[in-house]
Design a protein around this motif. Structure first.
Motif, PDB file in Angstrom:
ATOM      1  N   ILE A  79       7.851 -11.753   3.314  1.00 30.53           N
ATOM      2  CA  ILE A  79       6.412 -11.529   3.179  1.00 30.53           C
ATOM      3  C   ILE A  79       6.065 -10.265   3.956  1.00 30.53           C
ATOM      4  N   LYS A  80       5.089  -9.523   3.461  1.00 29.85           N
ATOM      5  CA  LYS A  80       4.706  -8.268   4.107  1.00 29.85           C
ATOM      6  C   LYS A  80       3.298  -8.368   4.678  1.00 29.85           C
ATOM      7  N   ILE A  81       3.099  -7.669   5.775  1.00 31.32           N
ATOM      8  CA  ILE A  81       1.764  -7.493   6.353  1.00 31.32           C
ATOM      9  C   ILE A  81       1.469  -6.009   6.225  1.00 31.32           C
ATOM     10  N   HIS A  82       0.335  -5.677   5.632  1.00 28.05           N
ATOM     11  CA  HIS A  82       0.030  -4.273   5.359  1.00 28.05           C
ATOM     12  C   HIS A  82      -1.401  -3.941   5.761  1.00 28.05           C
ATOM     13  N   ALA A  83      -1.699  -2.664   5.795  1.00 27.70           N
ATOM     14  CA  ALA A  83      -3.042  -2.187   6.148  1.00 27.70           C
ATOM     15  C   ALA A  83      -3.621  -1.377   4.998  1.00 27.70           C
ATOM     16  N   LEU A  84      -3.480  -1.875   3.784  1.00 28.03           N
ATOM     17  CA  LEU A  84      -3.979  -1.151   2.618  1.00 28.03           C
ATOM     18  C   LEU A  84      -5.364  -1.594   2.181  1.00 28.03           C
ATOM     19  N   GLY A  85      -5.840  -2.723   2.656  1.00 22.89           N
ATOM     20  CA  GLY A  85      -7.177  -3.205   2.316  1.00 22.89           C
ATOM     21  C   GLY A  85      -7.240  -3.926   0.988  1.00 22.89           C
ATOM     22  N   HIS A  86      -8.463  -4.313   0.608  1.00 18.92           N
ATOM     23  CA  HIS A  86      -8.715  -5.013  -0.654  1.00 18.92           C
ATOM     24  C   HIS A  86      -8.799  -4.034  -1.810  1.00 18.92           C
ATOM     25  N   LYS A  87      -8.674  -4.554  -3.012  1.00 22.62           N
ATOM     26  CA  LYS A  87      -8.848  -3.720  -4.202  1.00 22.62           C
ATOM     27  C   LYS A  87     -10.320  -3.361  -4.404  1.00 22.62           C
ATOM     28  N   GLU A  88     -11.213  -4.271  -4.010  1.00 21.48           N
ATOM     29  CA  GLU A  88     -12.642  -4.009  -4.156  1.00 21.48           C
ATOM     30  C   GLU A  88     -13.063  -2.858  -3.252  1.00 21.48           C
ATOM     31  N   ASN A  89     -14.160  -2.243  -3.588  1.00 19.89           N
ATOM     32  CA  ASN A  89     -14.659  -1.128  -2.793  1.00 19.89           C
ATOM     33  C   ASN A  89     -15.548  -1.665  -1.668  1.00 19.89           C
ATOM     34  N   ARG A 131      -6.281   2.047   6.129  1.00 14.90           N
ATOM     35  CA  ARG A 131      -4.998   2.750   5.984  1.00 14.90           C
ATOM     36  C   ARG A 131      -5.038   4.134   6.633  1.00 14.90           C
ATOM     37  N   PHE A 132      -6.210   4.773   6.654  1.00 10.26           N
ATOM     38  CA  PHE A 132      -6.315   6.100   7.257  1.00 10.26           C
ATOM     39  C   PHE A 132      -6.275   6.026   8.773  1.00 10.26           C
ATOM     40  N   PHE A 133      -6.820   4.944   9.332  1.00 10.19           N
ATOM     41  CA  PHE A 133      -6.819   4.786  10.780  1.00 10.19           C
ATOM     42  C   PHE A 133      -5.448   4.343  11.283  1.00 10.19           C
ATOM     43  N   VAL A 134      -4.806   3.447  10.557  1.00 12.39           N
ATOM     44  CA  VAL A 134      -3.489   2.976  10.979  1.00 12.39           C
ATOM     45  C   VAL A 134      -2.465   4.097  10.892  1.00 12.39           C
ATOM     46  N   GLY A 135      -2.485   4.848   9.810  1.00 17.79           N
ATOM     47  CA  GLY A 135      -1.511   5.927   9.645  1.00 17.79           C
ATOM     48  C   GLY A 135      -1.928   7.245  10.257  1.00 17.79           C
ATOM     49  N   GLY A 136      -3.221   7.434  10.430  1.00 15.18           N
ATOM     50  CA  GLY A 136      -3.727   8.714  10.912  1.00 15.18           C
ATOM     51  C   GLY A 136      -3.773   9.723   9.774  1.00 15.18           C
ATOM     52  N   THR A 137      -4.444  10.830   9.992  1.00 11.73           N
ATOM     53  CA  THR A 137      -4.528  11.881   8.974  1.00 11.73           C
ATOM     54  C   THR A 137      -4.100  13.206   9.584  1.00 11.73           C
ATOM     55  N   VAL A 138      -3.872  14.167   8.733  1.00 14.53           N
ATOM     56  CA  VAL A 138      -3.545  15.507   9.209  1.00 14.53           C
ATOM     57  C   VAL A 138      -4.849  16.263   9.477  1.00 14.53           C
ATOM     58  N   TYR A 139      -4.742  17.328  10.234  1.00 12.28           N
ATOM     59  CA  TYR A 139      -5.901  18.150  10.551  1.00 12.28           C
ATOM     60  C   TYR A 139      -6.433  18.801   9.269  1.00 12.28           C
ATOM     61  N   ARG A 140      -7.742  18.721   9.044  1.00 13.06           N
ATOM     62  CA  ARG A 140      -8.340  19.263   7.821  1.00 13.06           C
ATOM     63  C   ARG A 140      -9.383  20.312   8.170  1.00 13.06           C
ATOM     64  N   LYS A 141      -9.460  21.347   7.342  1.00 20.07           N
ATOM     65  CA  LYS A 141     -10.531  22.324   7.468  1.00 20.07           C
ATOM     66  C   LYS A 141     -10.802  22.907   6.087  1.00 20.07           C
ATOM     67  N   ASN A 142     -12.002  23.425   5.934  1.00 21.07           N
ATOM     68  CA  ASN A 142     -12.366  24.071   4.668  1.00 21.07           C
ATOM     69  C   ASN A 142     -13.147  25.340   4.971  1.00 21.07           C
ATOM     70  N   ASN A 143     -13.768  25.941   3.967  1.00 18.10           N
ATOM     71  CA  ASN A 143     -14.505  27.202   4.137  1.00 18.10           C
ATOM     72  C   ASN A 143     -15.676  27.071   5.097  1.00 18.10           C
ATOM     73  N   LYS A 144     -16.255  25.893   5.188  1.00 15.72           N
ATOM     74  CA  LYS A 144     -17.450  25.696   6.024  1.00 15.72           C
ATOM     75  C   LYS A 144     -17.115  25.370   7.474  1.00 15.72           C
TER      76      LYS A 144
END
Length: 136
Positions: free
Chosen positions: A73-83, A90-103
């Motif tokens: 059995i697996k325990i995951h941090a992907l959340g529900h299918k519903e919005n 999943r973004f908090f558990v895995g973290g994200t890369v540094y992002r920037k744009n034109n603004k």
């Protein structure tokens, strides 16, 4: 009789069907207990995020238990299918890369170690649940 640690119900090839059913139930119960500990760790970590909102506690429900499949059995941090917002966990558990744009700079989300912290006692929990199932 030598004791043997059971990591997977496939290790019980010669066990009775009733014992195997009990071990499977214990495996699922242990997964839910471990999931609850991971959710608690996730909630406790809110302080590491400067702009955390009240939705952060709701996101902890994104740490979920999968289906029992061939003795695992697996325990995951992907959340529900519903919005419902739990998918954001999943973004908090895995973290994200540094992002920037034109603004300007958009920053990043620092990874959360709730899953790792919740797994610290997982072996003991699993062993206790399975030992209780076998002893019955």
């Amino acid at each position: 009789m030598a004791k043997r640690i059971i990591y997977d119900t496939r290790d019980l090839e010669n066990a009775s069907a009733e014992m195997l059913k009990g071990v499977n139930r214990a495996l699922v119960a242990a997964a839910f207990k471990i999931r609850d500990e991971m959710r608690d760790e996730f909630r406790k970590s809110q302080g590491q995020y400067k702009y955390a909102t009240s939705d952060y506690y709701k996101m902890s429900e994104g740490i979920m238990v999968g289906k029992l499949d061939n003795g695992s059995i697996k325990i995951h941090a992907l959340g529900h299918k519903e919005n419902d917002g739990t998918w954001k966990a999943r973004f908090f558990v895995g973290g994200t890369v540094y992002r920037k744009n034109n603004k300007g700079n958009k920053g990043y989300i620092k990874s959360n170690s709730a899953i790792d912290n919740g797994m610290k006692n997982a072996d003991n929990i699993l062993n206790n649940f399975i030992k209780n199932a076998i002893d019955k």
